[in-house]
Motif scaffolding. Structure first.
Motif, PDB file in Angstrom:
ATOM      1  N   MET A 227     -23.205  -2.970 -87.899  1.00  0.00           N
ATOM      2  CA  MET A 227     -24.122  -3.734 -87.069  1.00  0.00           C
ATOM      3  C   MET A 227     -25.303  -4.157 -87.923  1.00  0.00           C
ATOM      4  N   SER A 228     -25.661  -5.426 -87.853  1.00  0.00           N
ATOM      5  CA  SER A 228     -26.756  -5.934 -88.663  1.00  0.00           C
ATOM      6  C   SER A 228     -28.101  -5.719 -88.005  1.00  0.00           C
ATOM      7  N   GLY A 229     -28.161  -5.633 -86.685  1.00  0.00           N
ATOM      8  CA  GLY A 229     -29.441  -5.426 -86.033  1.00  0.00           C
ATOM      9  C   GLY A 229     -29.416  -5.797 -84.575  1.00  0.00           C
ATOM     10  N   LEU A 230     -30.586  -5.692 -84.004  1.00  0.00           N
ATOM     11  CA  LEU A 230     -30.746  -6.006 -82.594  1.00  0.00           C
ATOM     12  C   LEU A 230     -31.576  -7.269 -82.444  1.00  0.00           C
ATOM     13  N   ALA A 231     -31.252  -8.039 -81.422  1.00  0.00           N
ATOM     14  CA  ALA A 231     -31.995  -9.269 -81.144  1.00  0.00           C
ATOM     15  C   ALA A 231     -32.241  -9.372 -79.646  1.00  0.00           C
ATOM     16  N   LEU A 232     -33.332 -10.036 -79.300  1.00  0.00           N
ATOM     17  CA  LEU A 232     -33.608 -10.382 -77.915  1.00  0.00           C
ATOM     18  C   LEU A 232     -33.264 -11.851 -77.748  1.00  0.00           C
ATOM     19  N   VAL A 233     -32.325 -12.133 -76.867  1.00  0.00           N
ATOM     20  CA  VAL A 233     -31.924 -13.509 -76.549  1.00  0.00           C
ATOM     21  C   VAL A 233     -32.574 -13.866 -75.222  1.00  0.00           C
ATOM     22  N   SER A 234     -33.325 -14.967 -75.202  1.00  0.00           N
ATOM     23  CA  SER A 234     -33.992 -15.429 -73.977  1.00  0.00           C
ATOM     24  C   SER A 234     -33.717 -16.912 -73.788  1.00  0.00           C
TER      25      SER A 234
ATOM     26  N   CYS B 266     -29.255  -7.705 -77.639  1.00  0.00           N
ATOM     27  CA  CYS B 266     -27.924  -7.914 -78.198  1.00  0.00           C
ATOM     28  C   CYS B 266     -27.774  -7.184 -79.531  1.00  0.00           C
ATOM     29  N   GLU B 267     -26.589  -6.616 -79.733  1.00  0.00           N
ATOM     30  CA  GLU B 267     -26.231  -6.025 -81.024  1.00  0.00           C
ATOM     31  C   GLU B 267     -25.525  -7.111 -81.828  1.00  0.00           C
ATOM     32  N   LEU B 268     -26.136  -7.505 -82.933  1.00  0.00           N
ATOM     33  CA  LEU B 268     -25.552  -8.554 -83.768  1.00  0.00           C
ATOM     34  C   LEU B 268     -24.625  -7.935 -84.810  1.00  0.00           C
ATOM     35  N   PRO B 269     -23.458  -8.523 -85.016  1.00  0.00           N
ATOM     36  CA  PRO B 269     -22.579  -8.027 -86.075  1.00  0.00           C
ATOM     37  C   PRO B 269     -23.155  -8.383 -87.449  1.00  0.00           C
ATOM     38  N   GLY B 270     -22.740  -7.656 -88.464  1.00  0.00           N
ATOM     39  CA  GLY B 270     -23.197  -7.932 -89.829  1.00  0.00           C
ATOM     40  C   GLY B 270     -22.957  -9.378 -90.214  1.00  0.00           C
ATOM     41  N   GLY B 271     -23.912  -9.979 -90.889  1.00  0.00           N
ATOM     42  CA  GLY B 271     -23.779 -11.352 -91.360  1.00  0.00           C
ATOM     43  C   GLY B 271     -24.228 -12.402 -90.368  1.00  0.00           C
ATOM     44  N   LEU B 272     -24.560 -12.021 -89.153  1.00  0.00           N
ATOM     45  CA  LEU B 272     -25.009 -12.983 -88.147  1.00  0.00           C
ATOM     46  C   LEU B 272     -26.518 -12.825 -87.966  1.00  0.00           C
ATOM     47  N   SER B 273     -27.266 -13.902 -88.192  1.00  0.00           N
ATOM     48  CA  SER B 273     -28.723 -13.845 -88.102  1.00  0.00           C
ATOM     49  C   SER B 273     -29.208 -14.332 -86.739  1.00  0.00           C
TER      50      SER B 273
ATOM     51  N   GLN C 150     -29.505 -18.456 -82.356  1.00  0.00           N
ATOM     52  CA  GLN C 150     -30.329 -19.453 -81.669  1.00  0.00           C
ATOM     53  C   GLN C 150     -29.729 -20.848 -81.819  1.00  0.00           C
ATOM     54  N   GLY C 151     -29.299 -21.201 -83.010  1.00  0.00           N
ATOM     55  CA  GLY C 151     -28.711 -22.520 -83.234  1.00  0.00           C
ATOM     56  C   GLY C 151     -27.444 -22.737 -82.437  1.00  0.00           C
ATOM     57  N   SER C 152     -26.583 -21.737 -82.404  1.00  0.00           N
ATOM     58  CA  SER C 152     -25.316 -21.918 -81.679  1.00  0.00           C
ATOM     59  C   SER C 152     -25.527 -21.943 -80.174  1.00  0.00           C
ATOM     60  N   LEU C 153     -26.459 -21.123 -79.658  1.00  0.00           N
ATOM     61  CA  LEU C 153     -26.745 -21.170 -78.215  1.00  0.00           C
ATOM     62  C   LEU C 153     -27.371 -22.503 -77.818  1.00  0.00           C
ATOM     63  N   SER C 154     -28.263 -23.004 -78.648  1.00  0.00           N
ATOM     64  CA  SER C 154     -28.935 -24.273 -78.344  1.00  0.00           C
ATOM     65  C   SER C 154     -27.956 -25.434 -78.247  1.00  0.00           C
TER      66      SER C 154
ATOM     67  N   LYS D 285     -34.653 -18.860 -77.176  1.00  0.00           N
ATOM     68  CA  LYS D 285     -35.416 -18.109 -78.163  1.00  0.00           C
ATOM     69  C   LYS D 285     -34.638 -16.840 -78.513  1.00  0.00           C
ATOM     70  N   VAL D 286     -34.402 -16.635 -79.797  1.00  0.00           N
ATOM     71  CA  VAL D 286     -33.730 -15.431 -80.273  1.00  0.00           C
ATOM     72  C   VAL D 286     -34.624 -14.810 -81.337  1.00  0.00           C
ATOM     73  N   THR D 287     -35.020 -13.571 -81.106  1.00  0.00           N
ATOM     74  CA  THR D 287     -35.931 -12.882 -82.014  1.00  0.00           C
ATOM     75  C   THR D 287     -35.422 -11.473 -82.298  1.00  0.00           C
ATOM     76  N   PRO D 288     -35.817 -10.903 -83.432  1.00  0.00           N
ATOM     77  CA  PRO D 288     -35.448  -9.502 -83.678  1.00  0.00           C
ATOM     78  C   PRO D 288     -36.021  -8.617 -82.563  1.00  0.00           C
ATOM     79  N   PHE D 289     -35.269  -7.590 -82.198  1.00  0.00           N
ATOM     80  CA  PHE D 289     -35.700  -6.652 -81.164  1.00  0.00           C
ATOM     81  C   PHE D 289     -36.150  -5.372 -81.858  1.00  0.00           C
TER      82      PHE D 289
END
Length: 174
Positions: free
Chosen positions: A1-8, A50-57, A62-66, A77-81
């Motif tokens: 897992m690469s990290g956590l993000a807040l998707v809004s 959201c738990e982001l898989p490795g390699g996904l920023s 944000q770009g793909s959701l937009s 808006k997608v930011t690190p959590f």
């Protein structure tokens, strides 16, 4: 897992928003943790940790959701959590409280102050103006974590306040 993000996201409400957003996140290999969705007037808001898989920023997400058709015209808006994604004891809902009746300015503030006085944490809050045969009805739903030793007196204070304002009050222990 690469990290956590807040998707809004915030956009006009339309059918298929939740399935479009969550399906897309799943296709990206993202695991949802806590998530909320609400219609707000004619708009809609979706938020999720959201738990982001490795390699996904966060920029990739944000770009793909937009670019999703379901999110045309949306604020995305997608930011690190940075917070712990595991809820603490103050997030464990012990009671649900519903207060309804005529809209009264300051009602949310008044009731939330009562919860604060009894060290109760509001975990979820939903407030809506609903059509009624007599005009409109305002409905508030609180999901709260109330310390066991303060639950009875807290719920009594809420019920007494609702009664003094000629509002209906229902409580449910979980």
């Amino acid at each position: 897992m690469s990290g956590l993000a807040l998707v809004s996201t915030f956009c006009p409400d339309r059918v298929g928003l939740v399935s479009g957003i969550t399906g897309h996140l799943f296709e990206l290999g993202i695991n949802l943790r806590d998530a909320t969705f609400a219609s707000l007037g004619s708009g809609a808001e979706f938020s999720a940790v959201c738990e982001l898989p490795g390699g996904l920023s966060v920029d990739d997400v944000q770009g793909s959701l937009s670019a999703l058709p379901e999110l045309a015209g949306a604020e995305v808006k997608v930011t690190p959590f940075a917070f712990d994604p595991v809820p603490g004891p103050q997030a464990l809902i012990t009671h649900r409280v519903e207060v309804s009746g005529g809209d009264q300015p300051g009602l949310v503030a008044r009731l939330s102050e009562i919860f604060t006085q009894f060290a109760a944490n509001i975990v979820r809050l939903d407030a809506q103006t609903l059509p009624d045969r007599d005009g409109e009805r305002y409905a508030l739903r609180f999901s709260v974590a109330i310390p066991p030793e303060r639950a009875d007196v807290c719920l009594s204070a809420i019920a007494n306040t609702a009664e003094a304002l000629s509002l209906n009050c229902k409580t449910e222990a979980l």
